[in-house]
Scaffold this motif. Structure first.
Motif, short mmCIF file in Angstrom:
data_model
loop_
_atom_site.label_atom_id
_atom_site.label_comp_id
_atom_site.label_asym_id
_atom_site.label_seq_id
_atom_site.Cartn_x
_atom_site.Cartn_y
_atom_site.Cartn_z
N TYR A 1 0.29 5.09 -3.28
CA TYR A 1 -0.94 4.78 -2.54
C TYR A 1 -1.50 3.41 -2.96
N LEU A 2 -1.37 3.08 -4.24
CA LEU A 2 -1.84 1.77 -4.69
C LEU A 2 -1.01 0.65 -4.10
N VAL A 3 0.31 0.82 -4.09
CA VAL A 3 1.20 -0.20 -3.51
C VAL A 3 0.94 -0.36 -2.01
N ALA A 4 0.75 0.76 -1.31
CA ALA A 4 0.46 0.69 0.13
C ALA A 4 -0.84 -0.06 0.39
N LEU A 5 -1.86 0.19 -0.44
CA LEU A 5 -3.14 -0.50 -0.27
C LEU A 5 -3.00 -1.99 -0.53
N VAL A 6 -2.24 -2.36 -1.57
CA VAL A 6 -2.05 -3.78 -1.89
C VAL A 6 -1.31 -4.48 -0.76
N LEU A 7 -0.25 -3.85 -0.24
CA LEU A 7 0.53 -4.48 0.84
C LEU A 7 -0.28 -4.56 2.14
N LEU A 8 -1.10 -3.55 2.39
CA LEU A 8 -1.86 -3.52 3.64
C LEU A 8 -2.97 -4.55 3.65
N LEU A 9 -3.59 -4.79 2.49
CA LEU A 9 -4.74 -5.70 2.41
C LEU A 9 -4.38 -7.07 1.85
N SER A 10 -3.08 -7.31 1.63
CA SER A 10 -2.67 -8.59 1.07
C SER A 10 -2.92 -9.71 2.06
N VAL A 11 -3.17 -10.90 1.54
CA VAL A 11 -3.39 -12.09 2.37
C VAL A 11 -2.20 -13.01 2.21
N SER A 12 -2.03 -13.89 3.17
CA SER A 12 -0.86 -14.75 3.19
C SER A 12 -0.83 -15.73 2.03
N SER A 13 -1.98 -16.02 1.44
CA SER A 13 -2.01 -17.00 0.36
C SER A 13 -1.53 -16.42 -0.97
#
Length: 240
Positions: A182-194
């Motif tokens: 769940y933590l990895v999914a949240l990081v990937l979903l909310l990640s920014v291009s920078s």
């Protein structure tokens, strides 16, 4: 008449090597992501360095050679996980799992094709420099980075979320692996291009899941409660 070693109606069994497919796919995928990130500059003003430095293009070529194998082994990983959870998976999350996994592989191959086009455009522009050389390079660079940091990570997030939910609800994932997913999914979903190299959390998660499946398979194989030879051991993967 010669008798067959497999009784009529007996289903195929997943090869034992399938448990290692996720580990191999994760390593290949991580290497490809690192090579693409090192090869394709994040800043538009680095065009001159890209055309002058052949090592960057060599890194991208190596990444393109790894991508097909990473995609093939990822499909093996999907099949191994479905065999691991059995036939009790929820249809809704099973659909998300299959759809996001196949779209992820398709996105991976589109990313590779786009990076290959960037190399082709670079080779043409290097031998025939013109006024539109930098514009073509900027378009290809932006396309590759957008696919990698935008659509690639979002599909990976949906796949991680659906896989973790299936594993958690069926009790085949330990608590730490469910929280990690769940933590990895949240990081990937909310990640920014920078945020460069943030995509590497996905292959790290794949290593964790594949390692857990492999250890569980080895424990089941050597378990003394497996019963008489030829009988299937009880399917219990709970390891809280």
């Amino acid at each position: 008449m010669r008798s067959s070693g497999r009784t009529a109606g007996q289903g195929l069994r997943t090869p034992r090597v399938a448990a290692v497919a996720g580990i191999v796919s994760a390593l290949l995928l991580a290497a490809a992501i690192v090579l693409v990130r090192l090869a394709v500059p994040e800043h538009p003003q680095d065009a001159a360095e890209w055309f002058a430095d052949t090592s960057q293009r060599g890194s991208l070529t190596t990444a393109l050679a790894l991508v097909p194998f990473a995609g093939v082994f990822f499909l093996w990983f999907m099949g191994c996980f479905r065999d691991y959870v059995g036939a009790a998976e929820d249809r809704f999350f099973a659909t998300l799992f299959l759809g996001s996994g196949l779209l992820f592989v398709a996105m991976l191959f589109v990313l590779a094709a786009t990076a290959g086009s960037l190399l082709a455009v670079t080779g043409f522009a290097t031998h025939s420099p013109g006024q539109g050389r930098d514009e073509l390079w900027q378009y290809g660079r932006h396309f590759v980075l957008t696919l990698l940091s935008g659509y690639f990570t979002r599909m990976a997030a949906v796949f991680v979320l659906s896989t973790t939910t299936i594993g958690h609800r069926l009790g085949v994932f330990p608590r730490w692996l469910a929280w990690l997913g769940y933590l990895v999914a949240l990081v990937l979903l909310l990640s920014v291009s920078s945020a460069g190299h943030l995509e590497l959390v996905f292959p790290v998660w794949m290593l964790a899941v594949s390692g857990h499946i492999l250890v569980s398979a080895l424990r089941t194989r050597v378990s003394p409660s497996a019963g008489p030879a030829g009988s299937a051991p009880p399917r219990s993967h709970r390891d809280d």
